[in-house]
Scaffold this motif. Structure first.
Motif, PDB file in Angstrom:
ATOM      1  N   TYR A 246      40.970  42.148  28.713  1.00  0.00           N
ATOM      2  CA  TYR A 246      39.519  42.243  28.990  1.00  0.00           C
ATOM      3  C   TYR A 246      38.837  40.909  28.685  1.00  0.00           C
ATOM      4  O   TYR A 246      37.930  40.481  29.409  1.00  0.00           O
ATOM      5  CB  TYR A 246      38.878  43.353  28.146  1.00  0.00           C
ATOM      6  CG  TYR A 246      39.142  44.760  28.646  1.00  0.00           C
ATOM      7  CD1 TYR A 246      38.577  45.217  29.832  1.00  0.00           C
ATOM      8  CD2 TYR A 246      39.953  45.640  27.930  1.00  0.00           C
ATOM      9  CE1 TYR A 246      38.816  46.511  30.296  1.00  0.00           C
ATOM     10  CE2 TYR A 246      40.199  46.934  28.380  1.00  0.00           C
ATOM     11  CZ  TYR A 246      39.635  47.366  29.561  1.00  0.00           C
ATOM     12  OH  TYR A 246      39.870  48.647  30.013  1.00  0.00           O
ATOM     13  N   SER A 255      34.262  39.107  34.627  1.00  0.00           N
ATOM     14  CA  SER A 255      34.334  40.546  34.923  1.00  0.00           C
ATOM     15  C   SER A 255      33.959  41.399  33.713  1.00  0.00           C
ATOM     16  O   SER A 255      34.200  41.026  32.568  1.00  0.00           O
ATOM     17  CB  SER A 255      35.733  40.917  35.412  1.00  0.00           C
ATOM     18  OG  SER A 255      36.597  41.097  34.330  1.00  0.00           O
ATOM     19  N   SER A 314      41.570  49.957  34.941  1.00  0.00           N
ATOM     20  CA  SER A 314      40.274  49.350  34.654  1.00  0.00           C
ATOM     21  C   SER A 314      40.324  47.827  34.737  1.00  0.00           C
ATOM     22  O   SER A 314      39.397  47.208  35.265  1.00  0.00           O
ATOM     23  CB  SER A 314      39.811  49.781  33.251  1.00  0.00           C
ATOM     24  OG  SER A 314      38.549  49.236  32.980  1.00  0.00           O
ATOM     25  N   ALA A 318      38.281  45.921  37.367  1.00  0.00           N
ATOM     26  CA  ALA A 318      37.185  45.050  36.938  1.00  0.00           C
ATOM     27  C   ALA A 318      37.311  43.682  37.588  1.00  0.00           C
ATOM     28  O   ALA A 318      36.308  43.072  37.995  1.00  0.00           O
ATOM     29  CB  ALA A 318      37.212  44.915  35.416  1.00  0.00           C
ATOM     30  N   GLY A 527      29.065  47.649  32.469  1.00  0.00           N
ATOM     31  CA  GLY A 527      30.244  47.774  33.310  1.00  0.00           C
ATOM     32  C   GLY A 527      29.932  47.323  34.719  1.00  0.00           C
ATOM     33  O   GLY A 527      28.780  47.027  35.050  1.00  0.00           O
ATOM     34  N   GLU A 528      30.976  47.259  35.530  1.00  0.00           N
ATOM     35  CA  GLU A 528      30.791  46.822  36.915  1.00  0.00           C
ATOM     36  C   GLU A 528      30.079  47.881  37.741  1.00  0.00           C
ATOM     37  O   GLU A 528      29.477  47.587  38.761  1.00  0.00           O
ATOM     38  CB  GLU A 528      32.149  46.482  37.546  1.00  0.00           C
ATOM     39  CG  GLU A 528      32.828  45.261  36.931  1.00  0.00           C
ATOM     40  CD  GLU A 528      32.160  43.949  37.330  1.00  0.00           C
ATOM     41  OE1 GLU A 528      31.246  43.976  38.162  1.00  0.00           O
ATOM     42  OE2 GLU A 528      32.544  42.910  36.770  1.00  0.00           O
TER      43      GLU A 528
END
Lengths: 565, 61
Positions: A246, A255, A314, A318, A527-528
């Motif tokens: 992440y 992202s 995820s 992302a 979040g996206e």
């Protein structure tokens, strides 16, 4: 209310970097990489000995090298690096001072002394008990003492991390919840506490046994409790490298997770259920019920597997969402084609995601199924599996983030840019090869720990299929590739730290290495908020089909072991 | 599906500190509660249960 503390503001990310945290991150990362180099060298010797045509080491040195490789890579390299990640994810991402830096240094020195002590014990030749150090094999007392000192140091470091969370909360250096990457580090730290506690419970009596104060250690109890250390230490990796995925995705392409809530929920599943996977090492042990084995390795662990699958969707999701937001909208895979594949941080991270999922993840679920485990328990399949998780997954992810740590924390430009670009691919290819080939040889029955697969000194001869010999030869070739990738990494990192051009504010403006706003993204929230991800859906579909097919192929193999008709 | 972004979060906190925090959020925001869960679950289901199984094995005569 934030208090003042010695810090600098990173010109690349805009984050406040506590000077104490920075020094400890550097110290832990440097020592980690030294142990990676030592452990990697021993790994090459192990692979060259398993290569039937080379068979470089005699038996005693093979087991010595195997012990050193296991301890240096599976314990010292990863945990030193993870401590660096914990300090980064707490003090730096939360914009606060590091709690009790003196304890941080105490922890560091204890870890270093302990790791050196264990290495000396192994190199003296009286402690070739392998990473697992199963009793009644006995190592020298200072082998166990070294591991205990290392564990105590790591525990201190983990509580410095928790203390830093408290500092940040009290001084209100962040809004709302802690950032997702820090939450991932919390998951890693919690698993570390259970891991280290398990280590203390079993290694302290084993040390006392080695100096004659205790007469006997029950072998089955040792295996049970030791695997709470041995396997859970690798679960620290999983939580830590997912947090690293992440972090790199945020820093390199800006992202955000698809849904921060869902990703946090997945980390929560890790916290509760990941360490119980230790039970899959006991699946063939007598005296332990199927209820215990099946609950711990199937029912409950599937919650942790679910969490990995959530992260596995995820992270690429992302990346796709961010790439589409950044303008790469063409076709199903235009976002993937136009990803920054020349950036070693990004390429290493993405290769880590793919290989951890396809190689380490799928094989882990197969190994964790009680019935299927009988097919490959204690074969090289196990070794292949954890090279898929630890080498191709964790090590590659940690190498990838090092390409950001050197310029951002050490403030040095990377040298040998061409090497940087190719290194993740070379190491990744090598790690992929050794994982797959050892799993292949393990499926054909090759023993996990045996020095000589020809059994040349055995009274009764036994021949593995010729394909197994071919695979172990190819395994040696891929181990050489991975070693070359590892050497390139060490040369680049050490060279950059020692002779790299200092990275100043001007360089940060003229040659940015962080996606614009990446510093705010990694330390912020959100979040996206899209599921229009045709590329990720396609990739995840391929993953599920591979998973299901491989799973059922193994049931087919199992049905052929004991034909009933 | 939409997640709050940074700006929204600031607005929310400024709107009122006494806003009720959902129970799940309260759990996730408490690292020491998570630490308890993370140690207790494997300790009970793996370590303690496993030791009980081993302790129940009859001793050979």
């Amino acid at each position: 209310m934030a208090t003042t503390f010695a810090h600098r503001v990173c010109p690349d990310t805009g984050l406040k970097v506590c000077r104490h945290a920075e020094a400890l991150i550097k110290a832990n990362a440097v020592v980690a990489i030294v142990f990676l180099a030592i452990g990697g060298l021993f790994g090459l010797l192990v692979a060259l000995t398993r290569w039937p045509a080379v068979h470089i080491l005699p038996a005693d040195l093979f087991y010595l090298a195997l012990t050193a490789h296991g301890a240096d890579i599976l314990i010292f390299w990863i945990i030193f690096f993870e401590i660096a990640i914990l300090y980064f994810a707490s003090a730096v991402l939360l914009n606060c001072r590091l709690a009790t830096p003196r304890f941080g240094w105490l922890g560091f020195w204890l870890m270093l002394v302990g790791a050196l002590m264990a290495n000396v014990a192994v190199l003296q030749g009286e402690s070739s008990v392998m990473f697992t150090s199963y009793v009644p094999m006995q190592a020298a007392p200072h082998f166990y003492l070294g591991l205990i000192l290392f564990a105590v140091g790591a525990l201190i470091a983990v509580f410095v991390f928790f203390g830093t969370l408290v500092v940040a909360q009290h001084e209100k250096t962040y809004e709302g919840s802690i950032p997702l990457v820090t939450f991932g580090a919390v998951a890693a730290a919690i698993i570390a506490v259970y891991t280290i506690a398990s280590g203390a419970i079993i290694l302290i009596p084993t040390f006392l046994w080695s100096i004659g104060l205790i007469g006997d250690i029950d072998t089955l109890t040792y295996r049970l409790v030791w695997w709470g250390l041995g396997h859970s230490s690798q679960q620290i990796n999983v939580a830590a490298h997912v947090a690293v995925w992440y972090a790199i995705a945020a820093l390199t392409i800006g992202s955000k997770p698809l849904s921060e809530k869902v990703s946090r929920g997945a980390f929560l599943l890790y916290i509760a259920f990941l360490p119980i996977a230790s039970a899959h090492h006991l699946l063939t042990d007598p005296g332990i019920s199927s209820e215990f084995k099946v609950f711990n390795t199937s029912y409950a662990i599937y919650l942790a597997v679910l969490a990995s699958m959530i992260h596995g969707m995820s992270v690429p999701g992302a990346i796709e969402a961010a790439q589409r937001r950044n303008g790469f909208t063409r076709g199903v895979f235009g976002w993937l084609r136009n990803a920054p594949w020349g950036n070693p941080a990004f390429s290493g991270m993405f290769l880590s995601v793919v290989m951890f999922g396809f190689v380490g993840g799928i094989s882990g679920v197969v190994l964790g199924t009680e019935q299927l485990n009988l097919l490959m328990h204690n074969t090289l399949y196990v070794t292949g599996h954890f090279h898929g998780t630890v080498a191709a997954g964790t090590t590659l992810a940690f190498m990838a983030i090092t390409y950001l740590v050197v310029p951002l924390i050490f403030r040095r430009e990377l040298i040998l840019k061409g090497w940087c670009k190719w290194q993740p691919y070379l190491f990744g290819l090598g790690a992929f090869g050794i994982s797959m080939l050892m799993m292949g040889a393990g499926t054909l029955g090759v023993s996990r720990r045996h020095w000589d697969m020809t059994f040349s000194d055995a009274t009764l001869s036994f021949d593995y299929p010729p394909a197994a010999f071919l695979m172990m030869g190819l395994n040696g070739v891929f181990a050489v590739l991975a070693t070359i990738g590892g050497i390139m990494f060490i040369v680049v990192v050490v060279g950059s730290v020692l002779v790299g051009k200092p990275r100043d504010e001007e360089t940060a403006k003229t040659a940015p290495i962080i996606f614009q706003g990446g510093g705010a993204t990694i330390s912020g929230h959100g979040g996206e908020a899209t599921l229009k991800l045709p590329g990720t859906v396609t990739l995840v579909t391929v993953f599920f089909i591979s998973f299901v097919l491989y799973y059922f192929v193994n049931w087919k193999f199992l049905s052929e072991v004991w034909p009933l008709s | 599906m939409a997640e709050p972004n940074n700006t929204q979060q600031h607005d929310d906190s400024e709107a009122g500190d006494d806003e009720r925090i959902p129970p799940m959020q309260a759990i996730i925001d408490n690292p020491f509660l998570l630490l308890f869960i993370g140690v207790a679950v494997p300790a009970v289901f793996y370590t303690i249960w496993g030791i009980m199984e081993i302790a129940a094995i009859p001793i050979a005569k």
